[in-house]
Design an enzyme around this catalytic site. Sequence first.
Site, mmCIF file in Angstrom:
data_model
loop_
_atom_site.group_PDB
_atom_site.id
_atom_site.type_symbol
_atom_site.label_atom_id
_atom_site.label_comp_id
_atom_site.label_asym_id
_atom_site.label_seq_id
_atom_site.Cartn_x
_atom_site.Cartn_y
_atom_site.Cartn_z
ATOM 1 N N LYS A 6 -27.828 56.260 21.827
ATOM 2 C CA LYS A 6 -26.948 55.107 21.964
ATOM 3 C C LYS A 6 -26.575 54.919 23.436
ATOM 4 O O LYS A 6 -25.895 55.760 24.020
ATOM 5 C CB LYS A 6 -25.663 55.266 21.153
ATOM 6 C CG LYS A 6 -24.892 53.919 21.055
ATOM 7 C CD LYS A 6 -23.416 54.092 20.785
ATOM 8 C CE LYS A 6 -22.612 54.283 22.033
ATOM 9 N NZ LYS A 6 -22.547 53.066 22.897
ATOM 10 N N GLU A 55 -21.341 66.733 28.988
ATOM 11 C CA GLU A 55 -21.239 66.698 30.449
ATOM 12 C C GLU A 55 -20.195 65.646 30.770
ATOM 13 O O GLU A 55 -20.426 64.449 30.610
ATOM 14 C CB GLU A 55 -22.588 66.357 31.092
ATOM 15 C CG GLU A 55 -22.637 66.672 32.583
ATOM 16 C CD GLU A 55 -22.445 65.465 33.467
ATOM 17 O OE1 GLU A 55 -21.269 65.172 33.817
ATOM 18 O OE2 GLU A 55 -23.433 64.816 33.802
ATOM 19 N N CYS A 69 -21.192 61.093 38.661
ATOM 20 C CA CYS A 69 -20.381 62.158 38.065
ATOM 21 C C CYS A 69 -20.123 63.290 39.036
ATOM 22 O O CYS A 69 -19.047 63.902 39.012
ATOM 23 C CB CYS A 69 -21.038 62.680 36.790
ATOM 24 S SG CYS A 69 -22.726 63.306 37.012
ATOM 25 N N GLU A 113 -9.981 61.859 37.991
ATOM 26 C CA GLU A 113 -11.231 61.205 38.369
ATOM 27 C C GLU A 113 -11.030 59.691 38.457
ATOM 28 O O GLU A 113 -10.575 59.060 37.507
ATOM 29 C CB GLU A 113 -12.317 61.518 37.347
ATOM 30 C CG GLU A 113 -13.675 60.964 37.730
ATOM 31 C CD GLU A 113 -14.766 61.332 36.745
ATOM 32 O OE1 GLU A 113 -15.886 61.644 37.190
ATOM 33 O OE2 GLU A 113 -14.499 61.334 35.519
#
Length: 439
Positions: A133, A209, A244, A343
């Site tokens: 997906k 992750e 990331c 983040e």
Amino acid sequence: MDRAVAAARSAFEDGRWSRIAPAARKRVLHRLADLIEKHALELAVLGVRDNGTELNMALKAEPGSAAGTFRYYAEAIDKIYGEIAPTAPGTLGLVHKEPVGVVGAIVPWNFPLMIGAWKLAPALAAGNSVVLKPAETASLSLLKLAELAAEAGVPEGVLNVVTGSGAVAGEALAMSMDVDVLVFTGSGPVGRRLLEYSARSNLKRVYLELGGKSPNIVFADAPDLEEAAMVSAGGIFRNSGQVCVAGSRLLVEESIHDTFVERVAHHARQLKVGDPLDLTTNVGAVNSLRQLEGNLGFIDSARSEGNTIALGGNRILEETGGYYMEPTIVTDVGPQDRIARNEVFGPVLSVQTFETDAEALALANGTDYGLAAGVWTSNLSRAHNMVAGIRSGVVHVNTYGGADATVPLGGMKQSGNGHDKSLHAMDKYLDLKTAWIKL
């Protein structure tokens, strides 16, 4: 999604892929890599139109990386062996490595083709069927990849790409009782939800992750401070900071703070922000209005906490009406400030200072994340001590970014579990079965 999972299960059980010779799977994956390279520009442009990554970077990071990933795991297929255990006389202990079955994969919008290949290539190489997906805002390149996979000879039902929202399609995949392993790259809150879905369904294994707040530590004895400044700027501002492992926290030794930050700012000012399909663009668009507003919200909170906006901090208004943001540097940041701990996932660099190695290490480890880090120093002992002491899955020394398929990428702490890339990635997609035989 239910139909896709059923198709994947049927394909796995009848062995059209899972039980063919490894060398046959190898040939198909090499053909797929050839087709990715043949359609590289088309795949890159499809991705850029979705997510805004600058085209020059997208060509290398998306189809370029994906083709290499499929080749790497194609070559790994017939080089992974079972084991013979050292048993007592009269018995034979064999350890078989078998595909897990149906793999569900959910991938993000920032590098959908590259990260998609990190999941798909080892899963398919091991003989599994996959249901993937994509993110709601970046599915075009992965839909094209599914077409190319069929053309390469991946049998019907083995690779399925289903678009849709996370709340509907993603939840259906994660809650499926017929998915054996779920792999995900994305945010921490979604990762937590996927673990809950596993507990509420069939206890499928979940590998995550997640986010990062990666420290980039610059000591005064760095071998080349000018190079360190240039690479540090690229390490946070490329792809509008939507990476990331981006080096979003600059930790700089106090004695060189002012001059080094100015060098980073100098390189940031040279970056052209704009239309990602313009070949002269260095920094493309922010993915969505929601992401842009989130980035700007961090700037507002930085001002309210007394941080200094040393560079940028604003939206760039383009005639296209697209979402663009200035490369931004925030100084006078304390270890507990929001911009130092959370983040952003945007072109925003926070700067902190340190005076000792111990202080640098404490700052580096002072978040919930542990995905990546960087260290710039000429002192070999210091470099090794920092690598040993930093709690992150990747530590770059006198560089930042660019690791290839031969080494693993994975997180520590709340940056996740399991690994993408390298032969270690195969562990997620293989089951161990013991055969204990009386002779």
